[in-house]
Scaffold this active site. Structure first.
Site, PDB file in Angstrom:
ATOM      1  N   SER A   8       0.995  -1.261   0.056  1.00  0.00           N
ATOM      2  CA  SER A   8      -0.109   0.041   0.083  1.00  0.00           C
ATOM      3  C   SER A   8       0.766   0.815   0.200  1.00  0.00           C
ATOM      4  CB  SER A   8      -0.587  -0.208   1.236  1.00  0.00           C
ATOM      5  OG  SER A   8      -1.246   1.392   1.236  1.00  0.00           O
ATOM      6  N   CYS A   9       0.545   2.111  -1.001  1.00  0.00           N
ATOM      7  CA  CYS A   9       1.505   2.978  -1.258  1.00  0.00           C
ATOM      8  C   CYS A   9       0.536   4.061  -0.963  1.00  0.00           C
ATOM      9  CB  CYS A   9       1.867   3.428  -2.527  1.00  0.00           C
ATOM     10  SG  CYS A   9       0.930   3.554  -3.849  1.00  0.00           S
ATOM     11  N   PRO A  10       0.534   5.573  -0.430  1.00  0.00           N
ATOM     12  CA  PRO A  10      -0.133   6.865  -0.295  1.00  0.00           C
ATOM     13  C   PRO A  10      -1.252   6.760  -1.278  1.00  0.00           C
ATOM     14  CG  PRO A  10       2.301   7.243   0.652  1.00  0.00           C
ATOM     15  CD  PRO A  10       2.101   6.226  -0.139  1.00  0.00           C
TER      16      PRO A  10
END
Length: 471
Positions: A8-10
């Site tokens: 999960s990335c921003p």
């Protein structure tokens, strides 16, 4: 060996899925069974089931924002940045083979630890190696959709319903597009409260949401502390961290057993909200608002060399780590300035965002003998990713040859950023690449494409001059 993972990335677009793909391919090559859950911009996909987690020998969490951790209690958990899963997945898997991954536990064996308090000595921080950055990115990830929707509605309203006047394009009040413009402006008002609220959530979980959002709303509304301008995104960031850590402190207090049932629903939100409000209204609000006013005045007054310097710095930051922490700092600055009316900053960033993948894709087409077959295939994907403003398309090239590729893409992004800045390119949404022009979010479209083409050309020419034919 069986592993499970979460990525999960921003932004929830490129890094999330590139990390998942890298982990899956590396595990397959090593003969390891792995299932990867992605938490992207469209939500959770390939969700891990309880029995899959229970049957796994370990968990890899390649996340740059906060995720729910309770389901991994008692399992060997390796936490890392998304970039680590993309660049060195072999090292992550090797740690499980070597038995060096600690068990994740939120509660010590004998005494229960309150939710949200710091982990016991020797435990891994469930928020990751850099809690400040992780909390900030958690807030940004929830804030971005509001800025995107607000910016697009305003841009479309002006582009499709605006009429030229002496003051520029104005939407008539009796039209549908005027209502859409007002909805866009309303979306912007959520930006700072959402940012602050989810920074606090990252620090202390759900108890921080209400105090964080209330603090963010106060920070964004100067009427609370006698200022025409609010404290803006800087105030929102500060409100989020203050709310989060005050909530954590209140939760750690030894409340009598009789009132413990009302602590989470009354004492924590009321006490934290009151303290944050008092701090902003009487201490922090006015000074931060003055700082934001000074920043806006400085940006509006920039001319010539000062604009070039800002563009050079922003372009270099965007390309340097291609979606990493340095890139995100520049991106956050540009996104926040949209709400302050300084859309020319995002205009420069929008041009810089897409030139690394476009430049590397073009370079791999112009000098195929200097690239391995895998890089030639990656070049085709990079071109597609560049068109929709995903800087991460250049990562496969930078990972294989960072000393030549990174300076080249930085040169291209700096070129694009300077041209866009000096020619007044604007962007109403926090995104880049040709796609933002298609949705009419860009002002001065001809120079926007000129900047992109120039930056792409510089990147491809410089990197091909530096690279040697592959053996």
């Amino acid at each position: 060996m069986k592993l499970v993972a979460v990525t999960s990335c921003p932004n929830g677009i490129a890094h999330t899925y590139m990390a998942a793909e890298k982990l899956a391919k590396t595990a397959e090559a090593a003969g390891i069974d792995i299932k990867v859950e992605t938490q992207g911009s469209i939500g959770v996909e390939n969700e891990l089931k309880a029995e899959e987690i229970a049957g796994a020998d370990g968990v890899i969490l390649a996340t740059d924002k906060s995720i729910e951790m309770d389901r991994f209690e008692g399992k060997p958990v390796l936490q890392c940045a998304v970039a680590d899963a993309i660049r060195k997945p072999e090292d992550l898997i090797q740690q499980f083979k070597n038995g060096k991954v600690p068990l994740y536990a939120t509660k010590p064996k004998e005494t229960e630890q309150q939710e949200g308090t710091p982990p016991a000595h020797g435990q891994q921080d469930p928020r990751g190696q850099n809690p400040v950055y992780r909390s900030l990115m958690n807030g940004v990830s929830y804030m971005i959709p509001f800025v995107v929707v607000g910016g697009l509605l305003i841009a479309l309203s002006l582009g499709l319903g605006g009429e030229p006047t002496a003051k520029g394009f104005v939407v008539p009040e009796n039209s549908l597009w005027y209502s859409m413009q007002k909805v866009g402006e309303a979306a912007f008002t959520f930006m700072v409260p959402i940012l602050a609220g989810f920074i606090a959530v990252s620090i202390v979980d759900r108890p921080g949401l209400a105090p964080g959002m209330i603090g963010g709303y106060i920070a964004a509304n100067g009427s609370f502390y006698g200022s025409e301008a609010g404290a803006g995104f800087i105030g929102g960031i500060l409100a989020g961290f203050i709310a989060g850590y005050i909530t954590r402190w209140i939760k750690s207090l030894p409340f009598p057993r009789m009132i413990q049932p009302i602590v989470p629903i009354l004492i924590i939100p009321l006490g934290t909200s009151a303290l944050v409000a008092i701090l902003f209204i009487f201490v922090l609000g006015a000074p931060i608002a003055s700082l934001m006013e000074a920043l806006n005045s400085f940006l509006q007054g920039m001319q010539g060399s000062s604009k070039v310097l800002l563009a050079l710095v922003l372009g270099a930051m965007i390309a340097f780590d291609m979606g990493g922490p340095v890139n995100k700092v520049a991106f956050l600055f540009g996104a926040a300035m949209i709400a302050e009316g300084q859309t020319f900053i995002m205009g420069a960033i929008a041009a810089a965002i897409c030139t690394p993948p476009l430049g590397m894709g073009l370079a791999s087409l112009l000098a195929r003998r200097k690239y391995h077959r895998e890089e030639q295939e990656a070049g085709k994907a990079a071109l597609a990713m560049g068109l929709i403003g995903i800087t991460e398309g250049a990562i496969p090239f930078a990972a294989g040859d960072p000393l030549r590729v990174i300076p080249s893409i930085m040169a291209g992004s700096m070129t694009a950023s300077v041209i866009a800045m000096l020619t007044g390119v604007t962007d109403n949404v926090p995104h880049g690449g040709p796609i933002v022009a298609v949705v009419q979010a860009v002002g001065n479209v001809p120079m926007f494409f000129t900047a992109i083409l120039a930056g792409t050309a510089v990147t491809s020419l410089v990197v091909n001059l530096l690279k040697k034919p592959v053996s």
